[in-house]
Design a protein around this motif. Structure first.
Motif, PDB file in Angstrom:
ATOM      1  N   GLU A   1      53.368  39.353  50.727  1.00 34.82           N
ATOM      2  CA  GLU A   1      53.190  40.043  49.453  1.00 34.82           C
ATOM      3  C   GLU A   1      51.970  39.448  48.768  1.00 34.82           C
ATOM      4  O   GLU A   1      51.719  38.251  48.852  1.00 34.82           O
ATOM      5  N   ILE A   2      51.237  40.330  48.101  1.00 33.86           N
ATOM      6  CA  ILE A   2      50.001  39.903  47.454  1.00 33.86           C
ATOM      7  C   ILE A   2      49.871  40.619  46.115  1.00 33.86           C
ATOM      8  O   ILE A   2      50.248  41.786  45.986  1.00 33.86           O
ATOM      9  N   SER A   3      49.353  39.924  45.118  1.00 34.45           N
ATOM     10  CA  SER A   3      49.300  40.457  43.757  1.00 34.45           C
ATOM     11  C   SER A   3      48.035  41.291  43.518  1.00 34.45           C
ATOM     12  O   SER A   3      47.171  40.901  42.749  1.00 34.45           O
ATOM     13  N   PHE A   4      47.955  42.410  44.209  1.00 29.88           N
ATOM     14  CA  PHE A   4      46.896  43.378  43.941  1.00 29.88           C
ATOM     15  C   PHE A   4      47.449  44.431  42.998  1.00 29.88           C
ATOM     16  O   PHE A   4      48.659  44.648  42.929  1.00 29.88           O
ATOM     17  N   VAL A   5      46.592  45.120  42.268  1.00 31.91           N
ATOM     18  CA  VAL A   5      47.026  46.074  41.266  1.00 31.91           C
ATOM     19  C   VAL A   5      47.663  47.305  41.899  1.00 31.91           C
ATOM     20  O   VAL A   5      48.716  47.760  41.457  1.00 31.91           O
ATOM     21  N   THR A   6      47.065  47.848  42.938  1.00 30.11           N
ATOM     22  CA  THR A   6      47.583  49.089  43.505  1.00 30.11           C
ATOM     23  C   THR A   6      48.532  48.831  44.675  1.00 30.11           C
ATOM     24  O   THR A   6      48.345  47.894  45.450  1.00 30.11           O
ATOM     25  N   GLN A   7      49.509  49.700  44.780  1.00 30.22           N
ATOM     26  CA  GLN A   7      50.465  49.602  45.885  1.00 30.22           C
ATOM     27  C   GLN A   7      49.771  49.829  47.219  1.00 30.22           C
ATOM     28  O   GLN A   7      50.114  49.208  48.222  1.00 30.22           O
ATOM     29  N   ALA A   8      48.768  50.705  47.242  1.00 33.70           N
ATOM     30  CA  ALA A   8      48.043  50.979  48.487  1.00 33.70           C
ATOM     31  C   ALA A   8      47.379  49.713  49.014  1.00 33.70           C
ATOM     32  O   ALA A   8      47.462  49.405  50.210  1.00 33.70           O
ATOM     33  N   ALA A   9      46.747  48.957  48.135  1.00 33.99           N
ATOM     34  CA  ALA A   9      46.094  47.707  48.552  1.00 33.99           C
ATOM     35  C   ALA A   9      47.136  46.685  48.996  1.00 33.99           C
ATOM     36  O   ALA A   9      46.951  46.005  50.006  1.00 33.99           O
ATOM     37  N   GLN A  10      48.229  46.574  48.266  1.00 34.62           N
ATOM     38  CA  GLN A  10      49.289  45.645  48.639  1.00 34.62           C
ATOM     39  C   GLN A  10      49.826  45.977  50.028  1.00 34.62           C
ATOM     40  O   GLN A  10      49.975  45.096  50.879  1.00 34.62           O
ATOM     41  N   ASP A  11      50.124  47.261  50.255  1.00 33.36           N
ATOM     42  CA  ASP A  11      50.679  47.690  51.541  1.00 33.36           C
ATOM     43  C   ASP A  11      49.686  47.491  52.678  1.00 33.36           C
ATOM     44  O   ASP A  11      50.053  47.037  53.766  1.00 33.36           O
TER      45      ASP A  11
ATOM     46  N   LYS B   1      41.629  31.983  42.162  1.00 32.57           N
ATOM     47  CA  LYS B   1      41.060  32.502  40.911  1.00 32.57           C
ATOM     48  C   LYS B   1      40.478  33.886  41.127  1.00 32.57           C
ATOM     49  O   LYS B   1      39.765  34.124  42.102  1.00 32.57           O
ATOM     50  N   LEU B   2      40.783  34.793  40.223  1.00 31.41           N
ATOM     51  CA  LEU B   2      40.257  36.159  40.298  1.00 31.41           C
ATOM     52  C   LEU B   2      38.921  36.257  39.575  1.00 31.41           C
ATOM     53  O   LEU B   2      38.703  35.574  38.566  1.00 31.41           O
ATOM     54  N   PRO B   3      38.025  37.115  40.063  1.00 34.16           N
ATOM     55  CA  PRO B   3      36.738  37.284  39.384  1.00 34.16           C
ATOM     56  C   PRO B   3      36.901  37.960  38.016  1.00 34.16           C
ATOM     57  O   PRO B   3      37.753  38.829  37.847  1.00 34.16           O
ATOM     58  N   GLN B   4      36.106  37.527  37.064  1.00 35.91           N
ATOM     59  CA  GLN B   4      36.109  38.086  35.716  1.00 35.91           C
ATOM     60  C   GLN B   4      35.740  39.569  35.749  1.00 35.91           C
ATOM     61  O   GLN B   4      34.913  39.997  36.540  1.00 35.91           O
ATOM     62  N   GLY B   5      36.375  40.339  34.878  1.00 38.82           N
ATOM     63  CA  GLY B   5      36.014  41.735  34.709  1.00 38.82           C
ATOM     64  C   GLY B   5      36.682  42.692  35.680  1.00 38.82           C
ATOM     65  O   GLY B   5      36.454  43.901  35.604  1.00 38.82           O
ATOM     66  N   THR B   6      37.508  42.199  36.581  1.00 41.75           N
ATOM     67  CA  THR B   6      38.204  43.092  37.508  1.00 41.75           C
ATOM     68  C   THR B   6      39.523  43.528  36.875  1.00 41.75           C
ATOM     69  O   THR B   6      40.076  42.843  36.003  1.00 41.75           O
ATOM     70  N   SER B   7      40.019  44.679  37.305  1.00 39.51           N
ATOM     71  CA  SER B   7      41.295  45.157  36.761  1.00 39.51           C
ATOM     72  C   SER B   7      42.419  44.186  37.086  1.00 39.51           C
ATOM     73  O   SER B   7      43.313  43.976  36.274  1.00 39.51           O
ATOM     74  N   ALA B   8      42.378  43.572  38.258  1.00 40.44           N
ATOM     75  CA  ALA B   8      43.403  42.599  38.628  1.00 40.44           C
ATOM     76  C   ALA B   8      43.379  41.404  37.681  1.00 40.44           C
ATOM     77  O   ALA B   8      44.426  40.903  37.272  1.00 40.44           O
ATOM     78  N   GLN B   9      42.195  40.960  37.303  1.00 47.43           N
ATOM     79  CA  GLN B   9      42.066  39.795  36.418  1.00 47.43           C
ATOM     80  C   GLN B   9      42.594  40.115  35.027  1.00 47.43           C
ATOM     81  O   GLN B   9      43.081  39.242  34.328  1.00 47.43           O
ATOM     82  N   ARG B  10      42.547  41.386  34.626  1.00 48.21           N
ATOM     83  CA  ARG B  10      43.092  41.771  33.320  1.00 48.21           C
ATOM     84  C   ARG B  10      44.618  41.719  33.308  1.00 48.21           C
ATOM     85  O   ARG B  10      45.223  41.573  32.263  1.00 48.21           O
ATOM     86  N   ILE B  11      45.216  41.850  34.503  1.00 52.23           N
ATOM     87  CA  ILE B  11      46.673  41.850  34.612  1.00 52.23           C
ATOM     88  C   ILE B  11      47.202  40.474  35.019  1.00 52.23           C
ATOM     89  O   ILE B  11      48.195  39.999  34.496  1.00 52.23           O
TER      90      ILE B  11
END
Length: 110
Positions: free
Chosen positions: A49-59, A18-28
């Motif tokens: 692979e991980i579902s983070f918003v930015t490619q930098a964080a994923q990489d 579960k993602l925390p409320q109010g984060t950009s990832a949780q909005r997506i």
């Protein structure tokens, strides 16, 4: 024609947290998703692979996970992530990593 030969030397593990409320990832996304391809016998994570918003964080996170030996359990990886990841999804990330480690342990016991 060569008959089909399935690859059974690798396994795919997936974990959701579960993602925390109010984060950009949780909005997506509703959940953080972590997927790893693991060499069955060695426990080595070959791809992550991980579902983070930015490619930098994923990489960044994929590079930390790739090559990790799941025979070590979750703790060394959790300790590393505690030292290098300071984003708002830390709790969800650590939960997903723990789940992956438990899944692998259960599979390798069989």
């Amino acid at each position: 024609m060569t008959p089909w030969q399935p690859q059974q030397d690798k396994i795919l593990l997936a974990a959701y947290a579960k993602l925390p409320q109010g984060t950009s990832a949780q909005r997506i996304y509703d959940n953080l998703v972590l997927v790893v391809i693991v060499q069955r016998a060695s426990g080595c994570i070959e791809r992550a692979e991980i579902s983070f918003v930015t490619q930098a964080a994923q990489d960044f996170l994929a590079s930390l996970l790739q090559g990790y030996d799941l025979h070590q359990g979750a703790e060394p990886l959790i300790q590393l992530l505690q030292e290098v990841y300071f984003g708002p999804l830390k709790k969800a990330l650590l939960s997903a990593v723990k789940t992956i480690a438990v899944q692998y342990a259960e599979i390798s016991e069989k």
